[in-house]
Design a protein around this motif. Structure first.
Motif, PDB file in Angstrom:
ATOM      1  N   MET B  45       0.659  -1.371  -0.216  1.00 38.94           N
ATOM      2  CA  MET B  45      -0.116  -0.214   0.384  1.00 38.94           C
ATOM      3  C   MET B  45       0.989   1.229   0.145  1.00 38.94           C
ATOM      4  O   MET B  45       0.635   2.448  -1.177  1.00 38.94           O
ATOM      5  N   GLY B  46       2.275   1.379   0.887  1.00 40.25           N
ATOM      6  CA  GLY B  46       2.677   2.360   0.930  1.00 40.25           C
ATOM      7  C   GLY B  46       3.547   3.284  -0.261  1.00 40.25           C
ATOM      8  O   GLY B  46       4.160   4.350  -0.461  1.00 40.25           O
ATOM      9  N   TYR B  47       4.097   1.883  -1.157  1.00 42.89           N
ATOM     10  CA  TYR B  47       4.263   1.873  -2.513  1.00 42.89           C
ATOM     11  C   TYR B  47       3.731   2.316  -3.592  1.00 42.89           C
ATOM     12  O   TYR B  47       4.064   2.761  -4.160  1.00 42.89           O
ATOM     13  N   ALA B  48       2.515   1.698  -3.076  1.00 42.45           N
ATOM     14  CA  ALA B  48       1.774   2.231  -4.046  1.00 42.45           C
ATOM     15  C   ALA B  48       0.947   3.363  -3.948  1.00 42.45           C
ATOM     16  O   ALA B  48       1.134   4.752  -4.542  1.00 42.45           O
ATOM     17  N   LEU B  49       1.548   4.418  -3.031  1.00 41.65           N
ATOM     18  CA  LEU B  49       0.902   5.212  -2.531  1.00 41.65           C
ATOM     19  C   LEU B  49       2.105   6.215  -2.634  1.00 41.65           C
ATOM     20  O   LEU B  49       2.197   6.992  -4.062  1.00 41.65           O
ATOM     21  N   ALA B  50       3.171   6.006  -3.168  1.00 41.43           N
ATOM     22  CA  ALA B  50       4.498   6.729  -3.340  1.00 41.43           C
ATOM     23  C   ALA B  50       4.325   6.627  -4.792  1.00 41.43           C
ATOM     24  O   ALA B  50       4.539   8.362  -5.866  1.00 41.43           O
ATOM     25  N   SER B  51       4.508   5.992  -5.935  1.00 39.08           N
ATOM     26  CA  SER B  51       3.600   5.760  -7.672  1.00 39.08           C
ATOM     27  C   SER B  51       2.450   6.789  -7.690  1.00 39.08           C
ATOM     28  O   SER B  51       3.124   7.585  -8.567  1.00 39.08           O
ATOM     29  N   ALA B  52       1.635   6.990  -7.072  1.00 40.18           N
ATOM     30  CA  ALA B  52       0.702   7.175  -7.322  1.00 40.18           C
ATOM     31  C   ALA B  52       0.976   8.809  -6.724  1.00 40.18           C
ATOM     32  O   ALA B  52       0.710   9.590  -7.488  1.00 40.18           O
ATOM     33  N   SER B  53       1.282   9.096  -5.906  1.00 42.04           N
ATOM     34  CA  SER B  53       1.655  10.622  -5.495  1.00 42.04           C
ATOM     35  C   SER B  53       3.263  11.104  -6.575  1.00 42.04           C
ATOM     36  O   SER B  53       3.021  12.310  -7.613  1.00 42.04           O
ATOM     37  N   VAL B  54       4.431  10.240  -7.614  1.00 47.98           N
ATOM     38  CA  VAL B  54       4.695  10.810  -8.085  1.00 47.98           C
ATOM     39  C   VAL B  54       4.243  11.128  -9.726  1.00 47.98           C
ATOM     40  O   VAL B  54       4.632  11.686 -10.223  1.00 47.98           O
ATOM     41  N   ALA B  55       2.937   9.475  -9.781  1.00 48.52           N
ATOM     42  CA  ALA B  55       2.119  10.203 -11.332  1.00 48.52           C
ATOM     43  C   ALA B  55       1.135  11.756 -10.950  1.00 48.52           C
ATOM     44  O   ALA B  55       0.672  11.766 -12.269  1.00 48.52           O
ATOM     45  N   LEU B  56       1.488  12.120  -9.521  1.00 53.12           N
ATOM     46  CA  LEU B  56       0.302  13.486  -9.584  1.00 53.12           C
ATOM     47  C   LEU B  56       1.087  13.799  -9.949  1.00 53.12           C
ATOM     48  O   LEU B  56       0.775  15.790  -8.641  1.00 53.12           O
ATOM     49  N   GLY B  57       2.135  14.066  -9.551  1.00 52.71           N
ATOM     50  CA  GLY B  57       3.281  15.634  -9.818  1.00 52.71           C
ATOM     51  C   GLY B  57       4.476  16.088  -8.095  1.00 52.71           C
ATOM     52  O   GLY B  57       4.831  16.716  -8.488  1.00 52.71           O
ATOM     53  N   ALA B  58       4.284  15.135  -7.865  1.00 51.75           N
ATOM     54  CA  ALA B  58       5.003  15.304  -6.171  1.00 51.75           C
ATOM     55  C   ALA B  58       6.589  14.503  -6.035  1.00 51.75           C
ATOM     56  O   ALA B  58       6.417  13.697  -7.115  1.00 51.75           O
ATOM     57  N   LYS B  59       6.975  15.119  -5.366  1.00 47.09           N
ATOM     58  CA  LYS B  59       9.063  15.211  -5.153  1.00 47.09           C
ATOM     59  C   LYS B  59       8.388  13.877  -3.641  1.00 47.09           C
ATOM     60  O   LYS B  59       7.669  13.912  -3.156  1.00 47.09           O
ATOM     61  N   VAL B  60       9.092  13.341  -3.719  1.00 53.72           N
ATOM     62  CA  VAL B  60       8.491  11.724  -2.702  1.00 53.72           C
ATOM     63  C   VAL B  60       9.402  11.328  -2.261  1.00 53.72           C
ATOM     64  O   VAL B  60      10.141  10.981  -3.013  1.00 53.72           O
ATOM     65  N   THR B  61       9.851  11.145  -1.253  1.00 53.37           N
ATOM     66  CA  THR B  61      10.594  10.559  -0.140  1.00 53.37           C
ATOM     67  C   THR B  61       9.521   9.984   0.539  1.00 53.37           C
ATOM     68  O   THR B  61       8.385   9.359   1.217  1.00 53.37           O
ATOM     69  N   LEU B  62      10.041   8.253   0.586  1.00 54.51           N
ATOM     70  CA  LEU B  62       9.416   6.605   0.841  1.00 54.51           C
ATOM     71  C   LEU B  62      10.493   6.365   2.235  1.00 54.51           C
ATOM     72  O   LEU B  62      11.280   6.111   1.478  1.00 54.51           O
ATOM     73  N   ILE B  63       9.723   6.300   2.966  1.00 56.81           N
ATOM     74  CA  ILE B  63      10.375   5.620   4.268  1.00 56.81           C
ATOM     75  C   ILE B  63      10.400   4.474   4.634  1.00 56.81           C
ATOM     76  O   ILE B  63       8.859   4.801   5.009  1.00 56.81           O
ATOM     77  N   SER B  64      10.758   3.136   4.582  1.00 58.66           N
ATOM     78  CA  SER B  64      10.437   1.681   4.483  1.00 58.66           C
ATOM     79  C   SER B  64      11.105   0.553   5.063  1.00 58.66           C
ATOM     80  O   SER B  64      12.433   0.901   5.203  1.00 58.66           O
ATOM     81  N   GLY B  65      10.251   0.447   5.970  1.00 57.70           N
ATOM     82  CA  GLY B  65      10.999  -1.113   6.635  1.00 57.70           C
ATOM     83  C   GLY B  65      11.214  -1.883   5.550  1.00 57.70           C
ATOM     84  O   GLY B  65      11.289  -1.345   4.537  1.00 57.70           O
ATOM     85  N   PRO B  66      11.665  -3.347   6.077  1.00 57.31           N
ATOM     86  CA  PRO B  66      12.051  -4.689   5.320  1.00 57.31           C
ATOM     87  C   PRO B  66      11.247  -5.005   4.493  1.00 57.31           C
ATOM     88  O   PRO B  66       9.898  -5.186   5.367  1.00 57.31           O
ATOM     89  N   VAL B  67      10.956  -4.982   3.369  1.00 56.28           N
ATOM     90  CA  VAL B  67      10.007  -5.206   2.687  1.00 56.28           C
ATOM     91  C   VAL B  67      10.495  -5.904   1.019  1.00 56.28           C
ATOM     92  O   VAL B  67      11.844  -5.798   1.375  1.00 56.28           O
ATOM     93  N   ASN B  68       9.931  -6.663  -0.015  1.00 54.27           N
ATOM     94  CA  ASN B  68      10.632  -6.976  -0.751  1.00 54.27           C
ATOM     95  C   ASN B  68       9.539  -6.733  -1.850  1.00 54.27           C
ATOM     96  O   ASN B  68       9.147  -6.946  -3.159  1.00 54.27           O
ATOM     97  N   LEU B  69      10.135  -5.433  -2.209  1.00 55.27           N
ATOM     98  CA  LEU B  69       9.173  -5.288  -3.659  1.00 55.27           C
ATOM     99  C   LEU B  69      10.617  -4.172  -3.964  1.00 55.27           C
ATOM    100  O   LEU B  69      11.406  -3.237  -2.862  1.00 55.27           O
ATOM    101  N   PRO B  70      10.662  -3.946  -5.237  1.00 53.91           N
ATOM    102  CA  PRO B  70      11.320  -2.963  -6.331  1.00 53.91           C
ATOM    103  C   PRO B  70      10.998  -1.444  -5.317  1.00 53.91           C
ATOM    104  O   PRO B  70       9.954  -1.275  -5.083  1.00 53.91           O
TER     105      PRO B  70
END
Lengths: 241, 241
Positions: B45-70
């Motif tokens: 969900m958090g990674y999807a929000l980061a992608s969506a925010s970029v798509a909507l034109g934002a500058k995004v900082t994603l602070i992530s715990g240990p996951v297996n996502l690109p």
């Protein structure tokens, strides 16, 4: 070239006709529907052992906790989460029935068992059905012991050749040899997880292998190379048992 | 076709010029060098929000715990493990300095903060440097509270527009609205993680979004679609704040 082919054919038949059951990965013990306790095992070593065993001609059942690895080709994969689920799956795979663990009739269905999973020693005394709300500044949880899969397999009336792993952060050789005797194992592979770049979650490993009155240092290598070395050693020790 | 293009261009500029800080995934709290406590958050969900925010034109900082996502394209990713590490990384990313949390000077560096990570509420009272040996039939561990990242951000002297998540297994609406007020959030998105196929570790989700005197049900959808809907709603609410 012919020598290479002969060597190749010899390697490919080292474990021909053998059924090998391997556990891999961590187990997860649920505290509530959201939280769990687990450990840093990636499953890479166990999955490498499964691949190596197939390469050496064996029929392989891989019983795996939650990991992010593809199922190796030619391997029969059984996915589990908790230590209790893994215990049940292992007992079924090695051909033990309820009566076997009591020392009665047994239909052995497994030649070699390799306990490579990092099984949680403890589970929460009771799983809470609803998410525990944070409230107090302190939270105390009580854990009880999980079943000991490795020891239960080694103590069957007709046990398979049983190999354990020891992941310690200190006094590795001492703990490994003690575990070998205490659990009646045929062999134990010890690695020092406190060394950076080795063991849990890494591509490389270094194993010291012990058996009764013997041992071998398999040095530092890729987990896939180490797996071939270890399974070759297992085949040799199993043959002379 | 022109209408589509206009709609597209409008979507792409909804968050133009905004700096959004998003947390994602679980945190891991170390018990000893081998064991940890964590939770079932996959980070999707958090990674999807980061992608969506970029798509909507934002500058995004994603602070992530240990996951297996690109890492999503165009996102500035900061990897952390524990809740304390996440707290430090968030405070740095939102532009808070030590004095801010005491209510002093602040250099706001973030327009919107979205706390989507499943941060561990508790950490072990003390991490043991060596692996705890199993011995007793029972083990008791004491945990203490972790810092509350969401609340600390919302209570800054000049807080960003702050969005929280509530993952509950019962009474979801009640807990979510209580959390909104208690933590001084601008918006909260609630999902019921007890529903099979939704929430933790799944591709789909259903969100009920609440703010002061308002709310919206975003229904069941793929996390990527929901992320666009939620970020559009965030942009609208942020604009009228």
């Amino acid at each position: 070239e012919i020598a290479d082919m002969l060597a190749q054919s010899s390697i490919e038949s080292l474990l021909a006709g053998r059924h090998i059951v391997i556990t891999a990965g961590p187990t997860r013990e649920e505290i509530d529907p959201v939280r769990f306790i687990s450990n840093h095992s990636s499953g890479k070593m166990g999955y490498a052992l499964a691949s190596a065993s197939v390469a050496l001609g064996a029929k392989v059942t891989l019983i795996s906790g939650p990991v992010n690895l593809p199922c190796p080709a030619g391997v029969d994969l059984v996915n589990v989460v908790s230590a209790e689920q893994m215990h049940r799956a292992v007992m079924k795979a090695v051909g033990a029935t309820q009566s076997d663990t009591a020392g009665d009739i047994m239909q052995p269905n497994c030649d070699i068992f390799i306990g490579c999973a990092a099984v949680a020693d403890y589970k929460p005394q009771q799983k809470t059905e609803q998410k525990i709300k944070k409230s107090d500044t302190e939270l105390t949880l009580t854990f009880t012991r999980n079943p000991d899969i490795l020891s239960d397999v080694a103590h069957l009336a007709q046990p398979p050749f049983t190999v354990g792993f020891a992941a310690e952060t200190q006094d590795v050789a001492h703990y490994a040899q003690d575990k070998l005797k205490r659990k009646k194992l045929d062999m134990i592979a010890a690695n020092d997880v406190s060394q950076a770049g080795l063991g849990f979650n890494s591509e490389q490993n270094a194993l010291n292998v012990y058996w009764n009155n013997g041992g071998k240092n398999l040095g530092v290598a890729d987990k896939s190379q180490l797996a071939i070395s270890l399974m070759t050693l297992v085949a040799q020790r199993h043959a002379v048992k």
